[in-house]
Design a protein around this motif. Structure first.
Motif, PDB file in Angstrom:
ATOM      1  N   TYR A   1       8.764 -40.122 -16.656  1.00 29.11           N
ATOM      2  CA  TYR A   1       8.667 -40.180 -15.278  1.00 29.11           C
ATOM      3  C   TYR A   1       7.617 -40.940 -14.372  1.00 29.11           C
ATOM      4  CZ  TYR A   1      12.575 -36.842 -15.440  1.00 29.11           C
ATOM      5  OH  TYR A   1      13.804 -36.439 -15.571  1.00 29.11           O
ATOM      6  N   THR A   2       8.022 -41.294 -13.107  1.00 30.95           N
ATOM      7  CA  THR A   2       7.194 -42.188 -12.330  1.00 30.95           C
ATOM      8  C   THR A   2       7.025 -41.166 -11.217  1.00 30.95           C
ATOM      9  OG1 THR A   2       9.038 -43.278 -11.326  1.00 30.95           O
ATOM     10  CG2 THR A   2       7.678 -44.246 -13.475  1.00 30.95           C
ATOM     11  N   ARG A   3       6.305 -41.780 -10.140  1.00 25.42           N
ATOM     12  CA  ARG A   3       6.265 -40.982  -8.885  1.00 25.42           C
ATOM     13  C   ARG A   3       7.465 -41.093  -8.331  1.00 25.42           C
ATOM     14  NH1 ARG A   3       4.966 -42.202  -3.380  1.00 25.42           N
ATOM     15  NH2 ARG A   3       3.112 -41.173  -2.369  1.00 25.42           N
ATOM     16  N   ASP A   4       8.313 -42.307  -8.194  1.00 28.19           N
ATOM     17  CA  ASP A   4       9.716 -42.036  -7.660  1.00 28.19           C
ATOM     18  C   ASP A   4      10.522 -41.460  -8.340  1.00 28.19           C
ATOM     19  OD1 ASP A   4       8.391 -43.434  -5.480  1.00 28.19           O
ATOM     20  OD2 ASP A   4       9.254 -45.491  -6.389  1.00 28.19           O
TER      21      ASP A   4
ATOM     22  N   ASN B   1      -5.680 -41.324 -16.443  1.00 28.53           N
ATOM     23  CA  ASN B   1      -5.835 -41.073 -14.851  1.00 28.53           C
ATOM     24  C   ASN B   1      -6.026 -39.591 -14.863  1.00 28.53           C
ATOM     25  OD1 ASN B   1      -4.896 -43.906 -13.682  1.00 28.53           O
ATOM     26  ND2 ASN B   1      -3.496 -43.444 -15.187  1.00 28.53           N
ATOM     27  N   PRO B   2      -7.237 -39.141 -14.825  1.00 30.81           N
ATOM     28  CA  PRO B   2      -7.512 -37.838 -14.814  1.00 30.81           C
ATOM     29  C   PRO B   2      -7.235 -37.039 -13.400  1.00 30.81           C
ATOM     30  CG  PRO B   2      -9.588 -39.032 -15.285  1.00 30.81           C
ATOM     31  CD  PRO B   2      -8.626 -39.861 -15.286  1.00 30.81           C
ATOM     32  N   ASP B   3      -7.116 -37.958 -12.350  1.00 30.06           N
ATOM     33  CA  ASP B   3      -7.063 -37.721 -11.001  1.00 30.06           C
ATOM     34  C   ASP B   3      -5.745 -38.233 -10.699  1.00 30.06           C
ATOM     35  OD1 ASP B   3      -7.605 -40.437 -11.344  1.00 30.06           O
ATOM     36  OD2 ASP B   3      -8.703 -40.804  -9.639  1.00 30.06           O
ATOM     37  N   LEU B   4      -4.739 -37.948 -11.868  1.00 29.61           N
ATOM     38  CA  LEU B   4      -3.342 -38.417 -11.350  1.00 29.61           C
ATOM     39  C   LEU B   4      -2.646 -37.700 -10.183  1.00 29.61           C
ATOM     40  CD1 LEU B   4      -1.007 -40.080 -12.760  1.00 29.61           C
ATOM     41  CD2 LEU B   4      -0.194 -37.975 -13.883  1.00 29.61           C
TER      42      LEU B   4
ATOM     43  N   ARG C   1      -0.568 -39.200  -4.950  1.00 30.21           N
ATOM     44  CA  ARG C   1      -0.253 -38.588  -3.808  1.00 30.21           C
ATOM     45  C   ARG C   1      -0.676 -39.971  -2.542  1.00 30.21           C
ATOM     46  NH1 ARG C   1      -3.741 -34.365  -3.423  1.00 30.21           N
ATOM     47  NH2 ARG C   1      -2.059 -32.876  -3.627  1.00 30.21           N
ATOM     48  N   ARG C   2      -1.383 -40.525  -2.857  1.00 31.94           N
ATOM     49  CA  ARG C   2      -1.771 -41.817  -2.328  1.00 31.94           C
ATOM     50  C   ARG C   2      -0.892 -43.014  -2.586  1.00 31.94           C
ATOM     51  NH1 ARG C   2      -7.559 -40.497  -3.600  1.00 31.94           N
ATOM     52  NH2 ARG C   2      -7.386 -42.168  -4.768  1.00 31.94           N
ATOM     53  N   GLY C   3      -0.020 -43.211  -3.599  1.00 30.76           N
ATOM     54  CA  GLY C   3       0.834 -44.008  -3.952  1.00 30.76           C
ATOM     55  C   GLY C   3      -0.060 -45.367  -4.596  1.00 30.76           C
TER      56      GLY C   3
ATOM     57  N   LEU D   1      -1.822 -46.991 -11.058  1.00 26.03           N
ATOM     58  CA  LEU D   1      -2.567 -46.002 -11.987  1.00 26.03           C
ATOM     59  C   LEU D   1      -3.058 -47.068 -12.795  1.00 26.03           C
ATOM     60  CD1 LEU D   1       0.567 -43.799 -12.650  1.00 26.03           C
ATOM     61  CD2 LEU D   1      -1.288 -43.485 -11.143  1.00 26.03           C
ATOM     62  N   GLU D   2      -4.057 -46.573 -13.602  1.00 31.14           N
ATOM     63  CA  GLU D   2      -4.783 -47.119 -14.813  1.00 31.14           C
ATOM     64  C   GLU D   2      -3.729 -47.121 -15.760  1.00 31.14           C
ATOM     65  OE1 GLU D   2      -7.749 -48.626 -15.177  1.00 31.14           O
ATOM     66  OE2 GLU D   2      -8.517 -48.227 -13.148  1.00 31.14           O
TER      67      GLU D   2
END
Ligand SMILES: Cc1cc2nc3c(=O)[nH]c(=O)nc-3n(C[C@H](O)[C@H](O)[C@H](O)COP(=O)(O)O)c2cc1C
Length: 343
Positions: free
Chosen positions: A286-289, A312-315, A320-322, A325-326
């Motif tokens: 899954y991705t954000r979209d 990305n620990p702060d995924l 949320r900010r779009g 990603l690392e």
């Protein structure tokens, strides 16, 4: 966006619908969670819910090197440190209880691996002593299956003691619960085998035993109907997994977690959604979209992210900010010390 809206999972208030998927990371020497794990998990506490890496319910349940256990005081104490750190950071964490069954090897524990039937997995197993062939397993007699059920109950008891918010039974990826369920690995003719109803008896007995330690709404179950790990499979996967989902629904557990590897042309979550009345968690690519899309179409209630959480620990904030990603590094998945884990 729905992905960032709160969700009530039973009586657990999740701040968003992003779940950290269970991921084995092989960084627990002696089967004991380390201080690194405390940091690793607490850094990811902004997830709506964390599902722990698979944690073995007994010595014989171990399937790969340096995975954590949850069947004695020392292991539970180490997990308690992880759970408390996640709670202190404002998060929620569930223990995924796993038993590798036939995927284990005597090099880990000096016993034959346990399996519902003498069906040896395809391929090879890495053990502390090298790459080996899989072994002819120990097959419990009907009356001996209760001891395997009890292993899950004991681990659930320790999970409760350690303060976990719940437990998830690992019925995916060819682990023991999956081996009992699917026809390719279960050739039994007793009440734990035969038709799909017989083959899910083990899962339901495990569930009943675990319910002595957690209420149903704090228990989940994960499946991967499209997976064929080491040759697992079923002659009628839709019927088998639909039947299981209905039975889990009747047992009123909190969630069904579908690792949504495709089954032919189908996504298993599509035929399981209507069979299970509780919360549906999906994972796999899954991705954000695409996560937002499946939530909007009511194809799932929560979406689990795996690999993206490793880098990305702060995924949650990044999504949320779009923000970009690392990229995760597969070389650090199952080894690599701090790199790709807490650095
Ligand atoms: C390093 C790694 C370890 C995994 N370990 C487990 C595990 O212990 N239990 C489990 O049910 N799934 C495990 N999985 C599967 C993930 O939970 C998830 O379904 C998979 O990574 C797909 O999601 P993704 O595409 O977002 O990574 C693992 C996946 C990865 C990459």
């Amino acid at each position: 966006m729905k992905l960032f809206e709160p969700y009530l999972l039973g009586d657990l208030q999740l701040p968003n619908r992003i779940v950290m998927a269970p991921m084995t990371r092989n960084r627990s020497p002696g089967q004991i969670q380390s201080d690194w794990a405390v940091e690793h998990y607490s850094l990811r506490a902004t997830a709506g819910l964390i599902l722990s890496e698979s944690t073995q319910v007994s010595a014989r349940a171990q399937g790969s090197a340096d995975t954590p256990g949850l069947y004695n005081q020392a292991q539970a104490t180490a997990w308690k440190n992880v759970v408390e750190a996640v709670h202190d950071a404002g998060g929620r964490i569930v223990a995924q209880l796993g038993h590798a069954g036939r995927l284990s090897h005597s090099d880990y524990h000096g016993q034959k691996p346990a399996a519902p039937s003498p069906v040896i997995p395809e391929g090879f197993v890495r053990t502390p002593l090298g790459t080996k062939n899989y072994e002819d397993p120990w097959v419990p007699a009907t009356a001996e299956v209760a001891a395997l059920v009890e292993e899950f109950a004991l681990a659930a008891k320790w999970a409760r003691w350690a303060g976990f918010d719940g437990v998830e039974l690992h019925g995916a990826h060819g682990f023991l619960l999956d081996q009992f369920l699917q026809s390719a690995t279960n050739r039994r003719t007793d009440r734990y085998g035969g038709d799909a109803a017989g083959r899910r008896t083990f899962a339901l007995e495990v569930l009943q035993a675990v319910m002595a330690h957690f209420p149903g709404h704090r228990i989940g179950y994960t499946v991967s109907p499209g997976g064929n790990h080491k040759g697992i499979g079923d002659s009628d996967p839709i019927g088998t997994f639909t039947g299981l989902a209905r039975a889990l629904s009747q047992a009123r557990i909190g969630w069904l977690h579908v690792a949504d590897l495709p089954l032919g042309e189908l996504k298993p979550s599509e035929f399981l959604r209507g069979e299970f009345q509780g919360t549906l968690i999906v994972s796999e690519g899954y991705t954000r979209d695409s996560a937002q899309e499946i939530l909007e179409h009511n194809g799932a209630d929560l979406v689990a992210f795996g690999k993206a959480f490793t880098a990305n620990p702060d995924l949650v904030d990044l999504l949320r900010r779009g923000d970009r990603l690392e990229l995760h590094d597969p070389k650090t998945f199952y080894a690599g010390g701090k790199t790709g884990y807490i650095e």
